[in-house]
Design a protein around this motif. Structure first.
Motif, PDB file in Angstrom:
ATOM      1  N   ASN A 125       0.859  -1.183   0.000  1.00  0.00           N
ATOM      2  CA  ASN A 125       0.000   0.000   0.000  1.00  0.00           C
ATOM      3  C   ASN A 125       0.892   1.229   0.000  1.00  0.00           C
ATOM      4  O   ASN A 125       1.542   1.526   0.994  1.00  0.00           O
ATOM      5  N   ASN A 126       0.940   1.936  -1.116  1.00  0.00           N
ATOM      6  CA  ASN A 126       1.814   3.102  -1.228  1.00  0.00           C
ATOM      7  C   ASN A 126       1.058   4.416  -1.076  1.00  0.00           C
ATOM      8  O   ASN A 126       1.472   5.447  -1.591  1.00  0.00           O
ATOM      9  N   ASP A 127      -0.065   4.372  -0.355  1.00  0.00           N
ATOM     10  CA  ASP A 127      -0.848   5.592  -0.127  1.00  0.00           C
ATOM     11  C   ASP A 127      -0.082   6.592   0.741  1.00  0.00           C
ATOM     12  O   ASP A 127      -0.259   7.799   0.610  1.00  0.00           O
ATOM     13  N   PHE A 128       0.742   6.066   1.659  1.00  0.00           N
ATOM     14  CA  PHE A 128       1.451   6.927   2.598  1.00  0.00           C
ATOM     15  C   PHE A 128       2.941   6.980   2.283  1.00  0.00           C
ATOM     16  O   PHE A 128       3.492   6.085   1.637  1.00  0.00           O
ATOM     17  N   VAL A 129       3.592   8.030   2.797  1.00  0.00           N
ATOM     18  CA  VAL A 129       5.050   8.072   2.824  1.00  0.00           C
ATOM     19  C   VAL A 129       5.465   7.774   4.260  1.00  0.00           C
ATOM     20  O   VAL A 129       4.994   8.430   5.197  1.00  0.00           O
ATOM     21  N   VAL A 130       6.306   6.774   4.454  1.00  0.00           N
ATOM     22  CA  VAL A 130       6.726   6.375   5.802  1.00  0.00           C
ATOM     23  C   VAL A 130       8.244   6.502   5.901  1.00  0.00           C
ATOM     24  O   VAL A 130       8.981   5.933   5.098  1.00  0.00           O
ATOM     25  N   LEU A 131       8.686   7.270   6.897  1.00  0.00           N
ATOM     26  CA  LEU A 131      10.112   7.503   7.120  1.00  0.00           C
ATOM     27  C   LEU A 131      10.474   7.070   8.539  1.00  0.00           C
ATOM     28  O   LEU A 131       9.658   7.135   9.456  1.00  0.00           O
ATOM     29  N   TRP A 132      11.719   6.639   8.703  1.00  0.00           N
ATOM     30  CA  TRP A 132      12.226   6.340  10.036  1.00  0.00           C
ATOM     31  C   TRP A 132      12.554   7.648  10.758  1.00  0.00           C
ATOM     32  O   TRP A 132      12.901   8.641  10.140  1.00  0.00           O
ATOM     33  N   LYS A 133      12.448   7.633  12.063  1.00  0.00           N
ATOM     34  CA  LYS A 133      12.777   8.808  12.885  1.00  0.00           C
ATOM     35  C   LYS A 133      14.205   9.280  12.612  1.00  0.00           C
ATOM     36  O   LYS A 133      14.488  10.486  12.643  1.00  0.00           O
ATOM     37  N   THR A 134      15.090   8.344  12.312  1.00  0.00           N
ATOM     38  CA  THR A 134      16.482   8.703  12.032  1.00  0.00           C
ATOM     39  C   THR A 134      16.631   9.494  10.738  1.00  0.00           C
ATOM     40  O   THR A 134      17.683  10.060  10.463  1.00  0.00           O
ATOM     41  N   GLU A 135      15.565   9.550   9.923  1.00  0.00           N
ATOM     42  CA  GLU A 135      15.593  10.286   8.660  1.00  0.00           C
ATOM     43  C   GLU A 135      14.897  11.641   8.762  1.00  0.00           C
ATOM     44  O   GLU A 135      14.643  12.296   7.747  1.00  0.00           O
ATOM     45  N   GLU A 136      14.611  12.072   9.971  1.00  0.00           N
ATOM     46  CA  GLU A 136      13.839  13.301  10.170  1.00  0.00           C
ATOM     47  C   GLU A 136      14.464  14.512   9.463  1.00  0.00           C
ATOM     48  O   GLU A 136      13.747  15.364   8.920  1.00  0.00           O
ATOM     49  N   ASN A 137      15.778  14.594   9.453  1.00  0.00           N
ATOM     50  CA  ASN A 137      16.438  15.746   8.826  1.00  0.00           C
ATOM     51  C   ASN A 137      16.223  15.797   7.314  1.00  0.00           C
ATOM     52  O   ASN A 137      16.448  16.838   6.690  1.00  0.00           O
ATOM     53  N   ASN A 138      15.811  14.676   6.728  1.00  0.00           N
ATOM     54  CA  ASN A 138      15.562  14.640   5.281  1.00  0.00           C
ATOM     55  C   ASN A 138      14.131  15.022   4.914  1.00  0.00           C
ATOM     56  O   ASN A 138      13.765  14.996   3.734  1.00  0.00           O
ATOM     57  N   LEU A 139      13.319  15.379   5.910  1.00  0.00           N
ATOM     58  CA  LEU A 139      11.905  15.662   5.653  1.00  0.00           C
ATOM     59  C   LEU A 139      11.683  16.709   4.556  1.00  0.00           C
ATOM     60  O   LEU A 139      10.893  16.469   3.628  1.00  0.00           O
TER      61      LEU A 139
END
Length: 220
Positions: free
Chosen positions: A92-106
């Motif tokens: 299901n690619n409805d959402f974008v899911v990032l790890w907390k460690t990737e927060e700076n790439n938001l």
């Protein structure tokens, strides 16, 4: 016109988002207030949801919200994911899911989405890596498939995981599908070498550097 970004699950707006002049950020303390906040114009809106653990109830709640309001995209930033939820998100690619460690790439990921690029969940968390890297054509037989001259180059990491890395080099020598060898010093002070393949590359005009996404083919 600036893109509106609504943040929930945090006590303050992340500094990386505040610094982007093209994003207008609003903190929403109660996620149930999002529906009224998202009403109005039909311009693109981003909702960034910070969660320690993504559960089915979150998935269902935000799925309904995204489907019922036009031009809204949900970004989840999570600390952990269960194996079942990883499988569900893969299908299901409805959402974008990032790890907390990737927060700076938001900010970069938000702009990538707005530009129409498909963002996929990384299998593993990626951590910051302060050491430098040496990049050269792969020593595996597959390395001969690379095209053109590719010297040994110094590079800097943006992040790294067990299965891949993002890094920058100062010249556009590598392209998608090239095979590379990456040598660096790990956090234990040991020098390690891994083979990998370039999954994407992009020239950063501002920094005059080539950004590479690398999938590891061997383990350090």
């Amino acid at each position: 016109m600036n893109t509106q970004v609504f943040i929930t699950g945090q006590s303050r707006i992340p500094m990386t988002l505040k610094k982007d002049p093209t994003l207008t950020c609003t903190l929403i303390e109660n996620p149930y207030d999002l529906r009224s906040a998202l009403g109005g114009d039909e311009n693109d809106k981003i909702v960034v949801v910070f969660l320690p653990f993504l559960e089915v109830r979150h998935f269902d709640l935000y799925s309904f919200l995204q489907k019922s309001i036009k031009n809204v995209k949900i970004f989840f930033v999570v600390n952990e994911l269960s194996s079942n939820m990883k499988i569900r998100l893969k299908h299901n690619n409805d959402f974008v899911v990032l790890w907390k460690t990737e927060e700076n790439n938001l900010p970069k990921d938000i702009h990538a989405y707005l530009d129409g690029r498909q963002l996929e969940l990384r299998q593993d968390k990626r951590e910051t890596q302060d050491t430098r890297a040496m990049l050269s054509p792969s020593m595996l037989p597959l390395g001969v498939e690379n095209r053109g001259f590719q010297p040994i180059l110094g590079g800097s990491f943006e992040n790294i995981s067990l299965n891949g890395s993002c890094l920058k080099i100062k010249a556009p020598f590598y392209t998608k599908k090239d095979f590379i060898n990456l040598t660096y010093q790990n956090k234990q002070g040991e020098y390690v070498s891994v083979e990998g393949q370039v999954r994407w590359s992009k020239w950063n005009e501002t920094e005059q550097s080539q950004e590479l996404g690398v999938q590891f083919l061997t383990q350090a």
